[in-house]
Design a protein around this motif. Structure first.
Motif, PDB file in Angstrom:
ATOM      1  N   TRP A 141       0.867  -1.161   0.000  1.00  0.00           N
ATOM      2  CA  TRP A 141       0.000   0.000   0.000  1.00  0.00           C
ATOM      3  C   TRP A 141       0.911   1.221   0.000  1.00  0.00           C
ATOM      4  O   TRP A 141       2.141   1.077  -0.026  1.00  0.00           O
ATOM      5  N   LEU A 142       0.362   2.411  -0.009  1.00  0.00           N
ATOM      6  CA  LEU A 142       1.186   3.611  -0.097  1.00  0.00           C
ATOM      7  C   LEU A 142       0.623   4.708   0.790  1.00  0.00           C
ATOM      8  O   LEU A 142      -0.536   4.659   1.196  1.00  0.00           O
ATOM      9  N   ASP A 143       1.461   5.678   1.101  1.00  0.00           N
ATOM     10  CA  ASP A 143       1.000   6.861   1.810  1.00  0.00           C
ATOM     11  C   ASP A 143       0.197   7.720   0.841  1.00  0.00           C
ATOM     12  O   ASP A 143       0.660   8.020  -0.259  1.00  0.00           O
ATOM     13  N   ILE A 144      -1.013   8.114   1.253  1.00  0.00           N
ATOM     14  CA  ILE A 144      -1.861   8.946   0.401  1.00  0.00           C
ATOM     15  C   ILE A 144      -1.625  10.407   0.761  1.00  0.00           C
ATOM     16  O   ILE A 144      -1.768  10.802   1.919  1.00  0.00           O
ATOM     17  N   GLU A 145      -1.272  11.197  -0.225  1.00  0.00           N
ATOM     18  CA  GLU A 145      -0.996  12.607   0.026  1.00  0.00           C
ATOM     19  C   GLU A 145      -2.290  13.409   0.109  1.00  0.00           C
ATOM     20  O   GLU A 145      -3.302  13.069  -0.509  1.00  0.00           O
ATOM     21  N   THR A 337       3.149  13.743  -7.669  1.00  0.00           N
ATOM     22  CA  THR A 337       3.662  12.957  -6.537  1.00  0.00           C
ATOM     23  C   THR A 337       4.632  11.863  -6.957  1.00  0.00           C
ATOM     24  O   THR A 337       5.311  11.289  -6.113  1.00  0.00           O
ATOM     25  N   GLY A 338       4.687  11.556  -8.256  1.00  0.00           N
ATOM     26  CA  GLY A 338       5.591  10.517  -8.732  1.00  0.00           C
ATOM     27  C   GLY A 338       5.109   9.118  -8.450  1.00  0.00           C
ATOM     28  O   GLY A 338       5.887   8.166  -8.535  1.00  0.00           O
ATOM     29  N   THR A 339       3.841   8.978  -8.118  1.00  0.00           N
ATOM     30  CA  THR A 339       3.282   7.651  -7.858  1.00  0.00           C
ATOM     31  C   THR A 339       1.850   7.628  -8.385  1.00  0.00           C
ATOM     32  O   THR A 339       1.504   8.412  -9.273  1.00  0.00           O
ATOM     33  N   ARG A 340       1.012   6.749  -7.849  1.00  0.00           N
ATOM     34  CA  ARG A 340      -0.378   6.705  -8.282  1.00  0.00           C
ATOM     35  C   ARG A 340      -1.051   8.060  -8.079  1.00  0.00           C
ATOM     36  O   ARG A 340      -0.755   8.772  -7.122  1.00  0.00           O
ATOM     37  N   ALA A 341      -1.973   8.372  -8.961  1.00  0.00           N
ATOM     38  CA  ALA A 341      -2.798   9.561  -8.766  1.00  0.00           C
ATOM     39  C   ALA A 341      -3.909   9.201  -7.790  1.00  0.00           C
ATOM     40  O   ALA A 341      -4.905   8.585  -8.155  1.00  0.00           O
TER      41      ALA A 341
END
Length: 360
Positions: A141-145, A337-341
């Motif tokens: 999973w990823l950190d959501i900005e 962000t360089g990752t998922r939108a």
């Protein structure tokens, strides 16, 4: 939780409507309360975001001794000052007095290490912890900005889907040809999986809601080697907002917010946001899904407003709404962000509630 970055930002100054001696310094869509006259429109300053933990020397320098959050009074948290929401700290630390902040902004420099600032890590309650093992095949999973920090994350009019952000704890489940892995967001970031236990909150949610059966069907549909199902576990005893779900020995609440899969090459794909309810709804094992609150063209002001109000998870609007998670209708990568939108909007009511918990 968002990534911690302490950066140089150009300020837009607004009048504080309720205080003659205060102003509002805007960074992205965030506003922080500052003393009047310290900054002018267009000035550069350092922005320290929420969830940052500051060293004692910097706290003293900024005149914030005893005024921050946490047991040690060292954590930045959103607060209301004279009726206005203040998110983060705008400052010019002495340690960076000789730094060209405009150039640092252009370079994307992060000052967290220079200033001794670290990210706050929520405690892990006993019922959420357990023995862990290495799990290199766990899908991440990823950190959501926060969209307020990155307002260019979505283009005006872009087709998006906004779902309700549930205040629980993220549960990572991965099905592989060699077995199943279950983890929390914190452990998953370290590629660790929780050892199966009927007493563990995450395993109880996964088994009780028949997630492995659903994953097997999804693997067949997508021809996938691995399937990741990401859901929020919630209920009494998980966080301060239980949404009517019981605690103790009862089955905890659970709602899926994302699904990913990879083939034999290892390439990772995500189910498009606009398709997720239909994909999961077509399975014979019906998994709960987070409520969809909006689908249509991206409208920043409308979505900021929609993040406020009452929750829809319980069916009784028992709690305030934590906020929204926004995704493009069709999965894409973000140059911002360089990752998922993918981004979040957190409600002011949630940020300033009393007695809240933030376990991860």
């Amino acid at each position: 939780m968002s990534t911690l970055r302490v950066t140089a930002e150009r300020l837009t100054i607004h009048t504080h409507p309720n205080a003659d001696a205060l102003e509002l310094a805007q960074v992205g869509l965030y506003r922080a309360v500052v003393a009047k006259g310290v900054y002018q429109d267009g000035d550069w300053a350092v922005y320290i975001p929420e969830q940052a933990v500051l060293p004692a020397g910097l706290i003293d320098e900024l005149g914030l001794t005893g005024r921050l959050a946490g047991a040690d009074k060292n954590r930045v948290k959103a607060i209301r000052l004279r009726g206005e929401l203040s998110q983060g700290i705008v400052c010019r630390p002495l340690a960076l007095a000789a730094t060209d902040l405009a150039a640092a902004h252009a370079d994307g420099r992060d000052f967290a290490d220079d200033l001794g600032i670290v990210k706050w890590v929520p405690p892990i309650p006993v019922h959420m912890s357990g023995d862990v093992v290495a799990a290199p095949d766990l899908l991440p999973w990823l950190d959501i900005e926060n969209i307020k920090r990155y307002p260019a994350l979505f283009a005006p009019g872009e087709q998006v889907v906004a779902t309700e952000k549930i205040h629980g704890t993220a549960c990572l489940y991965t099905r592989t040809p060699d077995g199943d892995f279950v983890s929390s967001k914190g452990f998953g970031a370290k590629s660790l999986s929780l050892v199966r236990s009927e007493r563990n909150l995450y395993w109880r949610a996964v088994l009780g809601h028949r997630v492995p059966e659903a994953a097997a069907k999804l693997a067949a549909i997508f021809g996938a080697e691995r399937v990741g199902i990401f859901g929020e576990v919630y209920g009494q005893g998980v966080q301060d907002l239980p949404y009517g779900a019981k605690g103790g020995a009862e089955l905890p609440g659970y709602a899926v917010f994302d699904v990913s899969f990879s083939d034999a090459s290892g390439a990772l794909r995500w189910v498009d946001a606009e398709d997720l309810p239909d994909v999961l709804g077509g399975l014979s094992v019906r998994l709960p899904v987070v409520p969809r609150l909006y689908a249509g063209p991206y409208d920043e002001a409308a979505l900021v407003a929609l993040a406020e109000g009452r929750e829809t998870v319980s069916g009784t609007a028992a709690h305030l709404r934590e906020g929204l998670v926004v995704r493009p209708a069709r999965e894409r990568r973000s140059d911002v962000t360089g990752t998922r939108a993918i981004g979040k909007l957190v409600s002011e009511g949630y940020l300033t509630r009393k007695g809240g918990t933030e376990y991860e």
